[in-house]
Structure formats: structure tokens, C-alpha cells
Design a protein around this motif. Structure first.
Motif, PDB file in Angstrom:
ATOM      1  N   PRO A 320       0.360  28.019  -3.510  1.00 25.80           N
ATOM      2  CA  PRO A 320      -0.996  27.949  -4.079  1.00 25.80           C
ATOM      3  C   PRO A 320      -1.988  27.420  -3.050  1.00 25.80           C
ATOM      4  N   PRO A 321      -3.221  27.935  -3.051  1.00 29.10           N
ATOM      5  CA  PRO A 321      -4.202  27.534  -2.042  1.00 29.10           C
ATOM      6  C   PRO A 321      -5.009  26.299  -2.415  1.00 29.10           C
ATOM      7  N   ASP A 322      -4.696  25.639  -3.546  1.00 30.02           N
ATOM      8  CA  ASP A 322      -5.546  24.541  -4.023  1.00 30.02           C
ATOM      9  C   ASP A 322      -4.956  23.164  -3.768  1.00 30.02           C
ATOM     10  N   PHE A 323      -3.993  23.057  -2.859  1.00 26.67           N
ATOM     11  CA  PHE A 323      -3.363  21.751  -2.640  1.00 26.67           C
ATOM     12  C   PHE A 323      -4.332  20.739  -2.040  1.00 26.67           C
ATOM     13  N   GLU A 324      -5.268  21.179  -1.226  1.00 23.52           N
ATOM     14  CA  GLU A 324      -6.209  20.225  -0.633  1.00 23.52           C
ATOM     15  C   GLU A 324      -6.990  19.509  -1.729  1.00 23.52           C
ATOM     16  N   ARG A 325      -7.518  20.268  -2.695  1.00 17.86           N
ATOM     17  CA  ARG A 325      -8.272  19.652  -3.790  1.00 17.86           C
ATOM     18  C   ARG A 325      -7.391  18.754  -4.641  1.00 17.86           C
ATOM     19  N   ARG A 326      -6.187  19.200  -4.960  1.00 21.15           N
ATOM     20  CA  ARG A 326      -5.285  18.401  -5.793  1.00 21.15           C
ATOM     21  C   ARG A 326      -4.890  17.110  -5.098  1.00 21.15           C
ATOM     22  N   ILE A 327      -4.655  17.190  -3.792  1.00 22.30           N
ATOM     23  CA  ILE A 327      -4.273  16.001  -3.032  1.00 22.30           C
ATOM     24  C   ILE A 327      -5.446  15.024  -2.978  1.00 22.30           C
ATOM     25  N   GLU A 328      -6.649  15.537  -2.744  1.00 20.21           N
ATOM     26  CA  GLU A 328      -7.824  14.657  -2.702  1.00 20.21           C
ATOM     27  C   GLU A 328      -8.048  13.974  -4.046  1.00 20.21           C
ATOM     28  N   ASP A 329      -7.865  14.707  -5.139  1.00 20.42           N
ATOM     29  CA  ASP A 329      -8.027  14.113  -6.473  1.00 20.42           C
ATOM     30  C   ASP A 329      -7.004  13.004  -6.702  1.00 20.42           C
ATOM     31  N   ARG A 330      -5.782  13.232  -6.279  1.00 16.65           N
ATOM     32  CA  ARG A 330      -4.729  12.218  -6.472  1.00 16.65           C
ATOM     33  C   ARG A 330      -4.991  10.999  -5.601  1.00 16.65           C
ATOM     34  N   GLU A 331      -5.437  11.206  -4.382  1.00 20.64           N
ATOM     35  CA  GLU A 331      -5.748  10.079  -3.501  1.00 20.64           C
ATOM     36  C   GLU A 331      -6.901   9.253  -4.076  1.00 20.64           C
ATOM     37  N   ALA A 332      -7.911   9.927  -4.614  1.00 26.81           N
ATOM     38  CA  ALA A 332      -9.032   9.210  -5.218  1.00 26.81           C
ATOM     39  C   ALA A 332      -8.585   8.413  -6.438  1.00 26.81           C
ATOM     40  N   GLN A 333      -7.667   8.969  -7.200  1.00 25.80           N
ATOM     41  CA  GLN A 333      -7.151   8.268  -8.381  1.00 25.80           C
ATOM     42  C   GLN A 333      -6.414   6.994  -7.970  1.00 25.80           C
ATOM     43  N   ILE A 334      -5.608   7.082  -6.927  1.00 23.59           N
ATOM     44  CA  ILE A 334      -4.855   5.917  -6.460  1.00 23.59           C
ATOM     45  C   ILE A 334      -5.804   4.851  -5.909  1.00 23.59           C
ATOM     46  N   GLN A 335      -6.809   5.299  -5.160  1.00 21.40           N
ATOM     47  CA  GLN A 335      -7.760   4.332  -4.606  1.00 21.40           C
ATOM     48  C   GLN A 335      -8.523   3.624  -5.716  1.00 21.40           C
ATOM     49  N   SER A 336      -8.896   4.374  -6.772  1.00 20.82           N
ATOM     50  CA  SER A 336      -9.621   3.770  -7.890  1.00 20.82           C
ATOM     51  C   SER A 336      -8.754   2.784  -8.648  1.00 20.82           C
ATOM     52  N   ARG A 337      -7.476   3.121  -8.803  1.00 27.31           N
ATOM     53  CA  ARG A 337      -6.584   2.292  -9.613  1.00 27.31           C
ATOM     54  C   ARG A 337      -6.010   1.126  -8.840  1.00 27.31           C
ATOM     55  N   GLU A 338      -5.659   1.364  -7.550  1.00 25.66           N
ATOM     56  CA  GLU A 338      -4.933   0.336  -6.797  1.00 25.66           C
ATOM     57  C   GLU A 338      -5.731  -0.210  -5.621  1.00 25.66           C
ATOM     58  N   GLY A 339      -6.902   0.373  -5.346  1.00 30.83           N
ATOM     59  CA  GLY A 339      -7.752  -0.147  -4.285  1.00 30.83           C
ATOM     60  C   GLY A 339      -7.216   0.078  -2.893  1.00 30.83           C
ATOM     61  N   MET A 340      -6.407   1.113  -2.697  1.00 30.92           N
ATOM     62  CA  MET A 340      -5.827   1.378  -1.385  1.00 30.92           C
ATOM     63  C   MET A 340      -5.912   2.857  -1.081  1.00 30.92           C
ATOM     64  N   GLU A 341      -6.282   3.173   0.178  1.00 30.42           N
ATOM     65  CA  GLU A 341      -6.331   4.564   0.592  1.00 30.42           C
ATOM     66  C   GLU A 341      -4.924   5.049   0.948  1.00 30.42           C
ATOM     67  N   ILE A 342      -4.580   6.226   0.435  1.00 29.02           N
ATOM     68  CA  ILE A 342      -3.272   6.828   0.675  1.00 29.02           C
ATOM     69  C   ILE A 342      -3.484   8.195   1.303  1.00 29.02           C
ATOM     70  N   ASP A 343      -2.721   8.499   2.343  1.00 28.88           N
ATOM     71  CA  ASP A 343      -2.737   9.827   2.962  1.00 28.88           C
ATOM     72  C   ASP A 343      -1.480  10.557   2.495  1.00 28.88           C
ATOM     73  N   ILE A 344      -1.625  11.381   1.478  1.00 27.74           N
ATOM     74  CA  ILE A 344      -0.464  12.020   0.858  1.00 27.74           C
ATOM     75  C   ILE A 344       0.246  12.955   1.824  1.00 27.74           C
ATOM     76  N   ILE A 345      -0.525  13.701   2.618  1.00 27.04           N
ATOM     77  CA  ILE A 345       0.123  14.622   3.570  1.00 27.04           C
ATOM     78  C   ILE A 345       0.915  13.839   4.605  1.00 27.04           C
ATOM     79  N   ALA A 346       0.387  12.700   5.049  1.00 27.82           N
ATOM     80  CA  ALA A 346       1.138  11.857   5.986  1.00 27.82           C
ATOM     81  C   ALA A 346       2.424  11.354   5.338  1.00 27.82           C
ATOM     82  N   ASP A 347       2.364  11.031   4.042  1.00 26.99           N
ATOM     83  CA  ASP A 347       3.578  10.608   3.330  1.00 26.99           C
ATOM     84  C   ASP A 347       4.609  11.731   3.298  1.00 26.99           C
ATOM     85  N   ILE A 348       4.140  12.942   3.037  1.00 25.83           N
ATOM     86  CA  ILE A 348       5.052  14.097   2.985  1.00 25.83           C
ATOM     87  C   ILE A 348       5.697  14.316   4.350  1.00 25.83           C
TER      88      ILE A 348
END
Length: 357
Positions: A320-348
Motif C-alpha cells: 500500500p502507498p499510504d504507509f508514510e501517512r499512517r506512520i506519521e499519524d502513529r508517531e503523532a499519537q505517541i508524542q501526544s500521549r507519551e511526550g516522546m518523538e518516535i521514528d517508526i521506520i528507524a525502529d523497523i
């Protein structure tokens, strides 16, 4: 006349016996899995009604035909012409009107059942179902702390409203024991209602051919007691915050949450997409003959723009071509909830680096 009554009596008896035999034969040939939802009860009743009607109609045709062939066959030495007759208005009206009424009756029955199993119930629990090639994801909006799950856990005897969406193509949610089935349509939210009644483990499959790994698009479904369901919620809520996990642990979590497991295996096999085993640092050959090393830049670009490089031997257009948007949404959710920036692609990538051959 007396002779005709005898023939009709014999035929009627044979039709009854053959109907019973054919019905049980159909039940044996097409056994239904154990019903495990409230919605399965009226649906199984319709199955029974159809089997009984099929058995009766088969018997009426076959018994009359065979009885006539055997009893009214021409005897040796009988050279007389048979009595000729043309048409029977009453019979023709009957075999037109009666089947029509039967079809209309089954249609009305089906409409009543459909309305019954799709009507809203009191105290419904909402579960958001996401289907994508080729994995399932389940979220509980009333329990945000649980997060997305790769298995569907439901409390027994609790009405459930499944709000279902597809990220790519048509999928279909189907647990045979629940009987009900519903398509997931891209761009729409479809609804399926289930009230599970039997504590057990089941499997949800995709019942709509959705690509090369359609047969493997399955997920576990667990129906548990209310106490066990609350314990599961508490266990999920107690999972350490995402920010407290190592990049490798988070990468393994993203592998499941984002549905990467639907295409990319971890054991070196793969016909739809390259396996992640030994992928990082290896040389990749593309369909145009060019090559590149699977380093961090290559992995990141392949996730964000999956159509740029197609590895030789694998079909294009699968990811699917929408992983960039989905990853950004998830990173924003984590930052809002836990106050920390996460790089999901770096984790992968960190998780990939642990998968050495």
C-alpha cells in the motif's frame, strides 16, 4: 379410481421416505460448524428449511419418474397404444402458483431474518476492524489504552458492533461459527453485528479473493468470559509505554501492527514480497537489472515510496502507498500521549538488523 388411489398412496409413502433420507444425506454432506452466536440460530433454521425443501422437491421428481418407469413400463407382448391426453389446466396452474408462493415465502423469511440480525442491540460493544493485504487489526475505541491488537477478543453473550474498513481492496470478515459475513469496502465503513455465545477460540478468514496471499489472511478470535475479557483489557493496558521499549522491540511491534507480517516473512520464504530475514545490508537486484544495497536509506525509501524499486521476481503494486501517512499519524499519537518523538521506520530497521541468516 381405486387403483389410482393405491398408486398415489404408494408414491406418497415413497416420497416421504426418500425425503427423509435425502435430508439426512444433505446434512451429512454439508455439515455446519457448531453455531457460536445468537445470529447463527435463525440462519441455521433457514439452512434446515432449505435442506428440507430441496429433499422434498428432489423426491417428488425422482420418485414419480422412477415409479412410472418401473410400474407403468411396457410389458412383453403389449402392443396396444397408450391413452393419449393433452394438458391438465389444474396441474399447470398448481406447479406455477405453488413454487412462486414458496419462493416468495422464503424471500419474506430471509428479509425478516436479515432485519433481525442487523438491528442495533442494547449495550453494544464497538470494535474497529481494519483489513489490508493480508492481515487484520482490531481496536477498541472504548478502551483506548488497549491499542491495536492482532487478535479479536470478545466477551461471551455481549452484543458486538464491528465497524470495518479496508485500506486497499475488498475484503470480507467471516467466522464460520458465527455464520454472518460482511465485506470491507475501501472508502466506506461497513457494520457487522455479532453476539458470541460459546467460549472458544475461532479463526477469522477473508472470504473475498483479495490477492496472492488471500488464503493466509487470518487472525485469531477468542470468545472469553466477562471476567477474562476484563483481565485481558487490564493486561493490554499494563503493557509498558512505547517509549520505554527498545527500538528493536518497537520494530517487532510495528511489524505486526502495520500488517507487514501479511507479506514479509521472517524465515526466508516469500512469494509476494521479500522476506526480512537477512534483508538488511544485502544486495537487491531490481526488475530493470539495476542493483542497490539494502541500507537505511533504501529501506526508508521503500516504505515511503514502495513503487520506486521493485525487486526482481516479485510483483509490483502489492505494498500500500499510504504507509508514510499512517506512520506519521502513529508517531503523532505517541508524542501526544507519551511526550516522546518516535521514528517508526528507524525502529523497523533496527528490528530488521536483528534478523540475520
Amino acid at each position: 379410481m381405486k387403483s389410482n388411489r393405491i398408486h398415489f398412496a404408494i408414491v406418497g409413502l415413497l416420497i416421504g421416505l426418500v425425503s427423509v433420507g435425502v435430508y439426512f444425506l444433505l446434512v451429512a454432506i454439508y455439515p455446519l460448524p457448531r453455531a457460536a452466536s445468537a445470529e447463527a440460530v435463525p440462519i441455521d433454521q433457514m439452512f434446515t428449511g432449505h435442506f428440507m425443501l430441496i429433499a422434498f422437491l428432489f423426491s417428488v421428481i425422482v420418485v414419480f419418474m422412477l415409479y412410472s418407469v418401473i410400474v407403468f413400463r411396457r410389458r412383453p407382448g403389449d402392443d396396444e397404444d397408450a391413452v393419449h391426453f393433452h394438458g391438465h389446466t389444474g396441474l399447470e396452474v398448481a406447479w406455477t402458483v405453488i413454487p412462486t408462493l414458496i419462493v416468495l415465502g422464503f424471500g419474506l423469511w430471509a428479509a425478516v431474518v436479515l432485519e433481525d440480525i442487523t438491528n442495533p442491540n442494547d449495550n453494544e460493544m464497538v470494535v474497529q476492524v481494519t483489513g489490508q493485504q493480508w492481515s487484520w487489526s482490531f481496536a477498541y475505541p472504548d478502551h483506548q489504552e488497549v491499542g491495536a491488537s492482532g487478535e479479536l477478543v470478545l466477551p461471551v453473550n455481549r452484543p458486538v458492533r464491528l465497524e470495518m474498513q479496508s485500506r486497499d481492496v475488498l475484503h470480507s470478515f467471516w467466522v464460520p461459527e458465527f455464520r454472518v459475513k460482511q465485506d470491507l469496502v475501501p472508502g466506506q465503513t461497513t457494520i457487522l453485528r455479532i453476539t458470541p455465545t460459546v467460549i472458544k477460540e475461532y479463526t477469522v478468514s477473508c472470504a473475498e479473493i483479495c490477492g496472492t496471499r488471500h488464503a493466509f489472511m487470518q487472525a485469531a478470535v477468542r470468545v472469553v468470559s466477562q471476567a477474562d475479557f476484563e483481565a485481558w483489557l487490564a493486561e493490554r493496558a499494563a503493557v509498558p509505554p512505547v517509549a520505554s521499549l527498545s527500538p528493536e522491540e518497537r520494530g517487532q511491534m510495528w511489524y505486526t501492527e502495520f500488517g507487514c507480517s501479511g507479506c514479509h516473512t521472517l524465515d526466508g520464504t516469500g512469494t509476494t514480497a521479500p522476506s526480512w530475514l537477512g534483508l538488511f545490508g544485502s544486495e537487491r537486484t531490481f526488475e530493470d537489472g539495476s542493483t542497490a544495497v539494502a541500507d537505511e536509506a533504501y529501506i526508508r525509501e521503500s516504505i515511503i515510496n514502495p513503487g520506486v524499486h521493485i525487486v526482481d521476481g516479485f510483483p509490483p503494486g502489492v505494498m500500500p502507498p499510504d504507509f508514510e501517512r499512517r506512520i506519521e499519524d502513529r508517531e503523532a499519537q505517541i508524542q501526544s500521549r507519551e511526550g516522546m518523538e518516535i521514528d517508526i521506520i528507524a525502529d523497523i530497521i533496527a528490528f530488521m538488523m536483528t534478523l540475520e541468516e
